[in-house]
Design a protein around this motif. Structure first.
Motif, PDB file in Angstrom:
ATOM      1  N   PHE A  37      36.442  48.022  39.456  1.00  7.82           N
ATOM      2  CA  PHE A  37      35.804  46.743  39.726  1.00  7.82           C
ATOM      3  C   PHE A  37      36.675  45.991  40.726  1.00  7.82           C
ATOM      4  N   ARG A  38      36.116  44.944  41.303  1.00 10.35           N
ATOM      5  CA  ARG A  38      36.916  44.108  42.197  1.00 10.35           C
ATOM      6  C   ARG A  38      36.501  42.654  42.016  1.00 10.35           C
ATOM      7  N   GLN A  39      37.446  41.782  42.319  1.00 11.96           N
ATOM      8  CA  GLN A  39      37.178  40.351  42.212  1.00 11.96           C
ATOM      9  C   GLN A  39      37.815  39.628  43.379  1.00 11.96           C
ATOM     10  N   ALA A  40      36.984  39.007  44.178  1.00 12.06           N
ATOM     11  CA  ALA A  40      37.442  38.186  45.293  1.00 12.06           C
ATOM     12  C   ALA A  40      37.619  36.751  44.807  1.00 12.06           C
ATOM     13  N   PRO A  41      38.417  35.955  45.517  1.00 13.14           N
ATOM     14  CA  PRO A  41      38.631  34.568  45.110  1.00 13.14           C
ATOM     15  C   PRO A  41      37.324  33.806  44.960  1.00 13.14           C
ATOM     16  N   ALA A  42      37.200  33.102  43.853  1.00 10.28           N
ATOM     17  CA  ALA A  42      36.038  32.253  43.562  1.00 10.28           C
ATOM     18  C   ALA A  42      34.748  33.051  43.394  1.00 10.28           C
ATOM     19  N   LYS A  43      34.866  34.349  43.154  1.00 13.23           N
ATOM     20  CA  LYS A  43      33.673  35.173  42.932  1.00 13.23           C
ATOM     21  C   LYS A  43      33.780  35.896  41.594  1.00 13.23           C
ATOM     22  N   ASP A  44      32.636  36.328  41.088  1.00 14.28           N
ATOM     23  CA  ASP A  44      32.627  37.093  39.841  1.00 14.28           C
ATOM     24  C   ASP A  44      33.177  38.500  40.064  1.00 14.28           C
ATOM     25  N   ARG A  45      33.632  39.096  38.972  1.00 15.55           N
ATOM     26  CA  ARG A  45      34.076  40.478  39.060  1.00 15.55           C
ATOM     27  C   ARG A  45      32.876  41.362  39.368  1.00 15.55           C
ATOM     28  N   GLU A  46      33.080  42.311  40.277  1.00 11.78           N
ATOM     29  CA  GLU A  46      31.980  43.117  40.807  1.00 11.78           C
ATOM     30  C   GLU A  46      32.261  44.593  40.594  1.00 11.78           C
ATOM     31  N   PHE A  47      31.257  45.321  40.130  1.00  4.50           N
ATOM     32  CA  PHE A  47      31.374  46.768  39.961  1.00  4.50           C
ATOM     33  C   PHE A  47      31.484  47.449  41.326  1.00  4.50           C
TER      34      PHE A  47
END
Length: 122
Positions: A37-47
């Motif tokens: 998964f990945r998470q960018a600043p101010a964004k939800d965690r993304e598959f």
């Protein structure tokens, strides 16, 4: 218990490549699915992608399909994420996760690594 340790993050220019590693230890056999998964600043965690330990079945998010590859080395209990043709929008903290149920929902995974930063510059 399963312990996950990611490595391989860093700074790369757009169009470049990076390979992330996730070393798993403990009762890895109890968790059939491994995912990134990945998470960018101010964004939800993304598959991003998943793979199964036994069959090597893989599944990718549309945003990375054709650019990222996931693989595993069962002898080393390690999962890899090969990232090619990187874009600035791929910038995020990348997390490795393990769970008994696959899919793209983060709630399906109950063990997580500490994350590794990937930054893609123009």
């Amino acid at each position: 218990q399963v312990q996950l340790v990611e490595s391989g993050g860093g700074l790369v220019q757009a169009g470049g490549s990076l390979r992330l590693s996730c070393a798993a230890s403990g009762r890895t056999s109890s968790r059939s699915f491994m995912a990134w998964f990945r998470q960018a600043p101010a964004k939800d965690r993304e598959f991003v992608a998943l793979i199964t330990w036994n069959t090597g079945y893989t599944y990718f998010a549309d945003s990375v399909k054709g650019r990222f590859t996931i693989s595993r080395d069962n002898a080393k209990n390690t999962v890899y994420l090969q990232m090619d043709s990187l874009k600035p929008e791929d910038t995020a903290v990348y997390y490795c996760a393990a769970g008994p149920v696959g899919g793209s929902r983060s709630s399906n995974y109950d063990y997580w690594g500490q994350g590794t930063q990937v930054t893609v510059s123009l």
